[in-house]
Design a protein around this motif. Structure first.
Motif, mmCIF file in Angstrom:
data_model
loop_
_atom_site.group_PDB
_atom_site.id
_atom_site.type_symbol
_atom_site.label_atom_id
_atom_site.label_comp_id
_atom_site.label_asym_id
_atom_site.label_seq_id
_atom_site.Cartn_x
_atom_site.Cartn_y
_atom_site.Cartn_z
ATOM 1 N N SER A 118 0.852 -1.201 0.000
ATOM 2 C CA SER A 118 0.000 0.000 0.000
ATOM 3 C C SER A 118 0.881 1.242 0.000
ATOM 4 O O SER A 118 2.100 1.158 0.223
ATOM 5 N N GLY A 119 0.246 2.393 -0.208
ATOM 6 C CA GLY A 119 0.991 3.652 -0.181
ATOM 7 C C GLY A 119 1.578 3.927 1.192
ATOM 8 O O GLY A 119 2.727 4.356 1.328
ATOM 9 N N SER A 120 0.786 3.677 2.245
ATOM 10 C CA SER A 120 1.325 3.989 3.575
ATOM 11 C C SER A 120 2.501 3.089 3.924
ATOM 12 O O SER A 120 3.452 3.538 4.569
ATOM 13 N N TYR A 146 -0.796 14.263 3.727
ATOM 14 C CA TYR A 146 -1.447 12.965 3.912
ATOM 15 C C TYR A 146 -0.493 11.898 3.395
ATOM 16 O O TYR A 146 -0.201 11.847 2.202
ATOM 17 N N HIS A 147 0.010 11.070 4.311
ATOM 18 C CA HIS A 147 0.927 10.002 3.900
ATOM 19 C C HIS A 147 0.390 8.627 4.261
ATOM 20 O O HIS A 147 1.106 7.642 4.133
ATOM 21 N N GLY A 148 -0.860 8.559 4.720
ATOM 22 C CA GLY A 148 -1.442 7.285 5.098
ATOM 23 C C GLY A 148 -1.698 7.221 6.583
ATOM 24 O O GLY A 148 -1.270 8.108 7.343
ATOM 25 N N GLU A 219 4.772 15.656 -0.337
ATOM 26 C CA GLU A 219 4.050 15.371 -1.581
ATOM 27 C C GLU A 219 4.348 16.519 -2.549
ATOM 28 O O GLU A 219 4.206 17.686 -2.166
ATOM 29 N N ARG A 224 -4.769 14.848 -0.995
ATOM 30 C CA ARG A 224 -5.850 14.771 -0.003
ATOM 31 C C ARG A 224 -5.933 16.067 0.795
ATOM 32 O O ARG A 224 -6.954 16.379 1.385
ATOM 33 N N ASP A 252 6.747 11.740 -1.681
ATOM 34 C CA ASP A 252 5.599 10.845 -1.662
ATOM 35 C C ASP A 252 4.816 11.073 -2.954
ATOM 36 O O ASP A 252 4.045 12.023 -3.069
ATOM 37 N N VAL A 254 2.781 8.782 -4.157
ATOM 38 C CA VAL A 254 1.747 7.741 -4.164
ATOM 39 C C VAL A 254 0.560 8.176 -5.029
ATOM 40 O O VAL A 254 0.033 7.392 -5.811
ATOM 41 N N TYR A 255 0.158 9.444 -4.912
ATOM 42 C CA TYR A 255 -0.983 9.927 -5.696
ATOM 43 C C TYR A 255 -0.526 10.537 -7.023
ATOM 44 O O TYR A 255 -1.136 10.338 -8.074
ATOM 45 N N LYS A 281 -0.978 3.323 -5.373
ATOM 46 C CA LYS A 281 -2.166 3.611 -6.184
ATOM 47 C C LYS A 281 -2.102 3.109 -7.621
ATOM 48 O O LYS A 281 -2.356 1.944 -7.888
#
Ligand SMILES: Cc1ncc(COP(=O)(O)O)c(C=O)c1O
Length: 443
Positions: A118-120, A146-148, A219, A224, A252, A254-255, A281
């Protein structure tokens, strides 16, 4: 099962605080199947997905080549052993991640990765790597980040809503600084002379225990947090500060990764090469997998050769189906030109959203974002955020056949992160429907 039956079972068997159920608002819809940009509910009603289901379905839902790769892999080898006897798919994916990241970033050579679920977990692997590589405990993170929500990543996630009840069990090693998202100056500009950047640098330099900071995690665009785009000079400033102070720069993505913002990775817009990058993601298009990818020298400095008992692993690490799907997903993004599409369609979308924003009398709307990570920030004339209107718009749009979500601590942004395959005419349809909502709210 029909919608009522599904929701009844959720009420009865799912922990509270996961799925919000509001009959009055017709929320939620229940997904039955999805293909491309279309989702069907269990009454066979069609919706246009403007979320890519949290940014995952970048190459479209159930992309046929990604599904075929997953199916083939399932039929051959469904599960292997994370950190013990490896399988070929893991080796292929690790090399591919190296080529796609540090291999493409000028002069930076090769990368090594820790695959995650997962991203976190990707964030947690990066935090551990930074701790080992630098020997330092401290981490700088940003307000609004927001990092999880796992106990590791939650340390770097800022919002009180997520942290508050668990604060007494967190490690307290993160120090938060303001994220310099520019609400007033033009974010496409460098940010030169932007007071937010000057204040940030002053804040970094004033840190009492600067030499204890092992990582700065950020990020490139806060998703988020409300699709917050910092000035272009922001990442270069962090890069320089990390170099001067012996800290690692952890991005990060992730998104923002895998094409979402119009480049393979968002850091490429400002040509900043991180030390570690967190992915998740869109990496597989639908299988739970992520990665912490790092410059090989840093990964080697951090992690000792295994003596048979890995310090960091998990049962499903490097899952064969995830590896196969990730390879297919990246091939699809490349062969279909989806990264370039995100840039081109994102530019069109931004112009279209800007024209809505300009036509309001009682509301202050602002187009935000980059590529196909876009949105409209909604405020009243006195400058207060209008999350209530964003939520109303989201419910109304769902009833009109659009799946769309809010972002931001106050739900102040109506966000659009559709599959990168979305057609121009579908984007235009969405913009018209959004316009209809805000015209009515503005009246
Ligand atoms: C930037 C960022 N990092 C990390 C995460 C956490 O990823 P996951 O929900 O897969 O754990 C998210 C999720 O939205 C995210 O947006």
């Amino acid at each position: 099962m029909n919608r009522d039956e599904v929701l009844d079972r959720l009420r009865r068997y799912e922990s509270r605080n996961i799925t919000q159920i509001s009959e009055a608002a017709g929320w939620p819809m229940v997904w039955q199947r999805a293909k491309g940009t279309t989702v069907w509910d269990c009454s066979d009603r069609k919706y246009l997905d403007l979320t890519a289901a949290f940014g995952v379905a970048a190459a479209g839902h159930a992309n046929p080549r990604v599904v075929a790769a997953g199916r083939r892999q399932m039929a051959t080898l469904l599960h292997a052993m994370g950190d013990v006897h490896p399988h070929p798919g893991k080796a292929k994916l690790l090399a591919e991640l190296s080529h796609r990241t540090f291999g493409r970033w000028a002069g930076r050579g090769e990368a090594k990765s820790i695959l995650t679920g997962s991203g976190s977990e990707s964030v947690e692997a990066a935090l551990k790597t930074a701790r080992l590589a630098t020997g330092r405990r401290g981490v700088i993170a940003f307000e609004g980040a927001y990092h999880g929500l796992g106990y590791g990543a939650l340390n770097a996630t800022h919002r009180e809503h997520f942290r508050g009840r668990f604060e007494d069990q967190l490690g307290g090693f993160c120090h938060f600084l303001p994220f310099p998202a520019c609400e007033t100056c033009d974010c496409a500009a460098t940010g030169a002379g932007c007071s937010r950047l000057e204040n940030l640098l002053a804040g970094l330099d004033a840190l009492p225990r600067r030499r204890e900071v092992g990582a700065v995690i950020v990020e490139p665009i806060q998703a988020r947090g409300g699709i917050r785009v910092p000035p272009a000079d922001f990442l270069p400033l962090l890069r320089k500060w990390c170099d001067q102070n012996g800290a690692l720069l952890v991005l990060d993505e992730v998104y923002t990764g895998f094409g979402r913002t119009g480049d393979w990775f968002s850091c490429e817009h400002s040509s900043v090469v991180p030390d570690l990058v967190c992915l998740g993601k869109a990496m597989t298009g639908g299988f739970p997998m992520g990665a912490c990818v790092g410059r090989s020298e840093i990964m080697d400095a951090a992690w000792p050769v295994s003596d048979g008992e890995a310090i960091h692993t998990s049962t499903f690490l490097g899952h064969p189906v995830g590896c196969a799907m990730a390879m297919a997903q990246m091939a699809e993004l490349e062969s279909e030109g989806l990264v370039e599409r995100a840039a081109a369609e994102g530019a069109w979308l931004r112009t279209a959203l800007a024209s809505i924003c300009g036509s309001m009398t009682h509301l202050r709307l602002r187009p935000v974002g980059r590529g196909l990570m876009a949105g409209i920030e909604v405020r009243r004339l006195d400058g207060t955020t209008a999350g209530d209107l964003v939520i109303r718009a989201m419910h109304r749009l769902l009833s009109e056949g659009f799946i769309i979500l809010p972002e931001g601590a106050e739900a102040q942004v109506l966000s659009l992160t559709p599959p990168l395959t979305i057609r121009r005419r579908d984007l235009a349809r969405a913009v018209e429907a959004i316009h209809g909502c805000f015209e009515d709210f503005d009246a």
